[in-house]
Design a protein around this motif. Structure first.
Motif, PDB file in Angstrom:
ATOM      1  N   ARG A  43       0.855  -1.186   0.000  1.00  0.00           N
ATOM      2  CA  ARG A  43       0.000   0.000   0.000  1.00  0.00           C
ATOM      3  C   ARG A  43       0.890   1.235   0.000  1.00  0.00           C
ATOM      4  N   PHE A  44       0.263   2.361  -0.337  1.00  0.00           N
ATOM      5  CA  PHE A  44       0.941   3.656  -0.340  1.00  0.00           C
ATOM      6  C   PHE A  44       0.329   4.520   0.754  1.00  0.00           C
ATOM      7  N   ASP A  45       1.165   4.990   1.656  1.00  0.00           N
ATOM      8  CA  ASP A  45       0.731   5.890   2.726  1.00  0.00           C
ATOM      9  C   ASP A  45       1.409   7.238   2.535  1.00  0.00           C
ATOM     10  N   VAL A  46       0.808   8.256   3.124  1.00  0.00           N
ATOM     11  CA  VAL A  46       1.414   9.588   3.173  1.00  0.00           C
ATOM     12  C   VAL A  46       1.459  10.001   4.634  1.00  0.00           C
ATOM     13  N   VAL A  47       2.599  10.519   5.049  1.00  0.00           N
ATOM     14  CA  VAL A  47       2.717  11.112   6.371  1.00  0.00           C
ATOM     15  C   VAL A  47       2.955  12.598   6.146  1.00  0.00           C
ATOM     16  N   ALA A  48       2.009  13.386   6.620  1.00  0.00           N
ATOM     17  CA  ALA A  48       2.072  14.837   6.438  1.00  0.00           C
ATOM     18  C   ALA A  48       2.483  15.498   7.745  1.00  0.00           C
ATOM     19  N   LEU A  49       3.452  16.375   7.654  1.00  0.00           N
ATOM     20  CA  LEU A  49       3.929  17.120   8.806  1.00  0.00           C
ATOM     21  C   LEU A  49       3.820  18.598   8.498  1.00  0.00           C
ATOM     22  N   GLY A  50       3.578  19.368   9.530  1.00  0.00           N
ATOM     23  CA  GLY A  50       3.479  20.810   9.367  1.00  0.00           C
ATOM     24  C   GLY A  50       4.406  21.538  10.310  1.00  0.00           C
TER      25      GLY A  50
END
Length: 122
Positions: free
Chosen positions: A98-105
């Protein structure tokens, strides 16, 4: 992640994302895996599932969210790089993926990363 170059901020974001996912029980298989067709930020194992993780850092939300920053071309490059990874790392070739995205700000010190599982299934 306030100062530094975009490259430094990117590396810091990847390190934070990796630590976070390790704390969630995933296992690191590869970091910054490169091939002629692209790069995979993190390749991890979640149970028996190979997870290709794209890490996105957004300094300002006004520029759009992390998931919106991954256009069709970027997705295609990630898919091709993942296919090449699986060809080269045969022991993982028959595992689910699977493809995940981890978004950080910029508010990372007070907010946990936004972990989007199966990010491209929409």
């Amino acid at each position: 992640m306030q100062g530094g170059t975009a490259g430094q901020r990117g590396r810091e974001a990847e390190a934070l994302a990796c630590r976070y996912l390790l704390q969630q029980g995933l296992r690191l298989l590869s970091q910054n895996w490169r091939c002629r067709r692209g790069e995979l930020d993190l390749v991890m194992l979640d149970g028996d599932t190979v997870v290709f993780v794209e890490v996105r850092y957004r300094r300002h939300r006004a520029w759009g969210g992390a998931i919106e920053s991954i256009d069709w071309r970027k997705r295609q490059r990630l898919v091709i790089a993942a296919q090449l990874f699986l060809q080269r790392e045969q022991r993982w070739a028959n595992n689910p993926c699977r493809f995940d995205v981890v978004a950080l700000g910029h508010d990372q010190a007070t907010q946990p990363p936004d972990w989007i599982r199966n990010a491209f299934d929409s």
